[in-house]
Design an enzyme around this catalytic site. Sequence first.
Site, PDB file in Angstrom:
ATOM      1  N   LYS A   9       0.872  -1.088   0.112  1.00  0.00           N
ATOM      2  CA  LYS A   9      -0.008   0.084   0.090  1.00  0.00           C
ATOM      3  C   LYS A   9       0.867   1.372   0.101  1.00  0.00           C
ATOM      4  O   LYS A   9       2.020   1.178   0.042  1.00  0.00           O
ATOM      5  CB  LYS A   9      -0.992  -0.054   1.214  1.00  0.00           C
ATOM      6  N   TYR A  49     -12.584  -2.467  -1.949  1.00  0.00           N
ATOM      7  CA  TYR A  49     -13.254  -2.501  -0.524  1.00  0.00           C
ATOM      8  C   TYR A  49     -14.430  -2.363  -0.433  1.00  0.00           C
ATOM      9  O   TYR A  49     -15.076  -1.827   0.957  1.00  0.00           O
ATOM     10  CB  TYR A  49     -12.417  -1.120   0.214  1.00  0.00           C
ATOM     11  N   ARG A  85      -0.849 -14.344   4.480  1.00  0.00           N
ATOM     12  CA  ARG A  85      -1.778 -13.706   5.716  1.00  0.00           C
ATOM     13  C   ARG A  85      -0.742 -13.809   6.992  1.00  0.00           C
ATOM     14  O   ARG A  85      -0.654 -12.646   7.665  1.00  0.00           O
ATOM     15  CB  ARG A  85      -2.989 -14.282   6.165  1.00  0.00           C
ATOM     16  N   THR A  91      -4.092  -7.593  11.187  1.00  0.00           N
ATOM     17  CA  THR A  91      -4.364  -6.224  10.730  1.00  0.00           C
ATOM     18  C   THR A  91      -4.025  -5.121  11.659  1.00  0.00           C
ATOM     19  O   THR A  91      -3.280  -4.184  11.134  1.00  0.00           O
ATOM     20  CB  THR A  91      -5.950  -6.302  10.675  1.00  0.00           C
ATOM     21  N   ASN A 112      -0.942  -0.005   7.886  1.00  0.00           N
ATOM     22  CA  ASN A 112      -0.469  -1.419   7.969  1.00  0.00           C
ATOM     23  C   ASN A 112       0.173  -1.937   6.882  1.00  0.00           C
ATOM     24  O   ASN A 112       0.306  -3.205   6.785  1.00  0.00           O
ATOM     25  CB  ASN A 112      -1.612  -2.186   8.606  1.00  0.00           C
ATOM     26  N   HIS A 115      -1.918  -5.320   1.767  1.00  0.00           N
ATOM     27  CA  HIS A 115      -3.080  -5.930   1.612  1.00  0.00           C
ATOM     28  C   HIS A 115      -2.927  -7.198   1.139  1.00  0.00           C
ATOM     29  O   HIS A 115      -2.000  -7.524   0.176  1.00  0.00           O
ATOM     30  CB  HIS A 115      -4.114  -5.273   0.751  1.00  0.00           C
ATOM     31  N   GLU A 126      -9.967 -11.293  -6.464  1.00  0.00           N
ATOM     32  CA  GLU A 126      -9.316 -10.040  -6.429  1.00  0.00           C
ATOM     33  C   GLU A 126      -8.141 -10.031  -7.401  1.00  0.00           C
ATOM     34  O   GLU A 126      -7.833  -9.050  -8.150  1.00  0.00           O
ATOM     35  CB  GLU A 126      -8.615 -10.051  -4.778  1.00  0.00           C
TER      36      GLU A 126
HETATM   37  P1  IDP Z   1      -6.903  -6.702   6.553  1.00  0.00           P
HETATM   38  O1  IDP Z   1      -6.058  -5.911   5.503  1.00  0.00           O
HETATM   39  O2  IDP Z   1      -5.920  -7.493   7.421  1.00  0.00           O
HETATM   40  O3  IDP Z   1      -7.557  -7.970   5.548  1.00  0.00           O
HETATM   41  P2  IDP Z   1      -9.686  -5.804   6.923  1.00  0.00           P
HETATM   42  O4  IDP Z   1     -10.405  -6.129   7.964  1.00  0.00           O
HETATM   43  O5  IDP Z   1     -10.080  -6.398   5.502  1.00  0.00           O
HETATM   44  O6  IDP Z   1      -8.193  -5.990   7.143  1.00  0.00           O
HETATM   45  O7  IDP Z   1      -9.325  -4.213   6.495  1.00  0.00           O
HETATM   46  C1  IDP Z   1      -8.935  -3.491   5.472  1.00  0.00           C
HETATM   47  C2  IDP Z   1      -8.025  -2.507   5.917  1.00  0.00           C
HETATM   48  O8  IDP Z   1      -8.737  -1.406   6.315  1.00  0.00           O
HETATM   49  C3  IDP Z   1      -6.918  -2.791   6.797  1.00  0.00           C
HETATM   50  O9  IDP Z   1      -5.920  -3.469   6.240  1.00  0.00           O
HETATM   51  C4  IDP Z   1      -6.651  -1.503   7.322  1.00  0.00           C
HETATM   52  O10 IDP Z   1      -5.798  -0.590   6.492  1.00  0.00           O
HETATM   53  C5  IDP Z   1      -8.033  -0.624   7.412  1.00  0.00           C
HETATM   54  N1  IDP Z   1      -8.896  -0.771   8.750  1.00  0.00           N
HETATM   55  C6  IDP Z   1      -9.493  -1.988   9.226  1.00  0.00           C
HETATM   56  N2  IDP Z   1      -9.917  -1.575  10.207  1.00  0.00           N
HETATM   57  C7  IDP Z   1      -9.801  -0.342  10.527  1.00  0.00           C
HETATM   58  C8  IDP Z   1      -9.842   0.422  11.838  1.00  0.00           C
HETATM   59  O11 IDP Z   1     -10.737   0.048  12.672  1.00  0.00           O
HETATM   60  N3  IDP Z   1      -9.190   1.585  11.584  1.00  0.00           N
HETATM   61  C9  IDP Z   1      -8.697   1.876  10.542  1.00  0.00           C
HETATM   62  N4  IDP Z   1      -8.193   1.551   9.584  1.00  0.00           N
HETATM   63  C10 IDP Z   1      -8.607   0.172   9.475  1.00  0.00           C
HETATM   64 MG    MG Z   2      -9.213  -7.824   4.281  1.00  0.00          MG
END
Ligand code: IDP
Ligand code: MG
Length: 149
Positions: A9, A49, A85, A91, A112, A115, A126
């Site tokens: 990202k 998303y 993963r 996450t 973070n 993805h 995807e």
């Molecule tokens: P993932 O990337 O580990 O699959 P997901 O739950 O699919 O996590 O969420 C997608 C992305 O959305 C996360 O990687 C993160 O960048 C962002 N995100 C998820 N939850 C939060 C939150 O509570 N606050 C801010 N950003 C979040």
């Molecule tokens: Mg995800």
Amino acid sequence: MEQTLVLIKPDGVQRGLIGEIISRLERRGLRLVAAKFMNVGQELAKTHYAIHKGQDFYEDLILYITSSPVMAMIWEGPNAVAAVRQTMGLTRPTEAAPGSIRHDFALEIGRNLTHASDAPQTGVKEVSLWFKPDELVSWERATDKWIFE
Ligand code: IDP
Ligand code: MG
């Protein structure tokens, strides 16, 4: 062979972590299938998303992913989705296992770095959202037989 979408990202790109992240996936034994360095448009961001639409972080997430270029890739291997993963970590970086990318290089959930597809069916979906069929390279690696049983 199972495939997963991986995105480095905008924060990963801006922080000069493309090489580090690719290196970890290579070292793990995964095989690269496709890669492109690109800006993410609104439409792609929103489709990618869509599942998070309505969450309070959704608007910021779209701003984040469209803010600067990403490195989009497809990696494959046995259990590629679970393996990637695990290499990425949970996450929330403060919950990610030591040694994972999100643990080693990140602090905040909204920064973070990566993805990765969260299930094999998501991987299929995807991969076709981000890449055209002719962008995928099917190849054999000299080390495959030492990594894939
Ligand atoms: P993932 O990337 O580990 O699959 P997901 O739950 O699919 O996590 O969420 C997608 C992305 O959305 C996360 O990687 C993160 O960048 C962002 N995100 C998820 N939850 C939060 C939150 O509570 N606050 C801010 N950003 C979040
Ligand atoms: Mg995800």
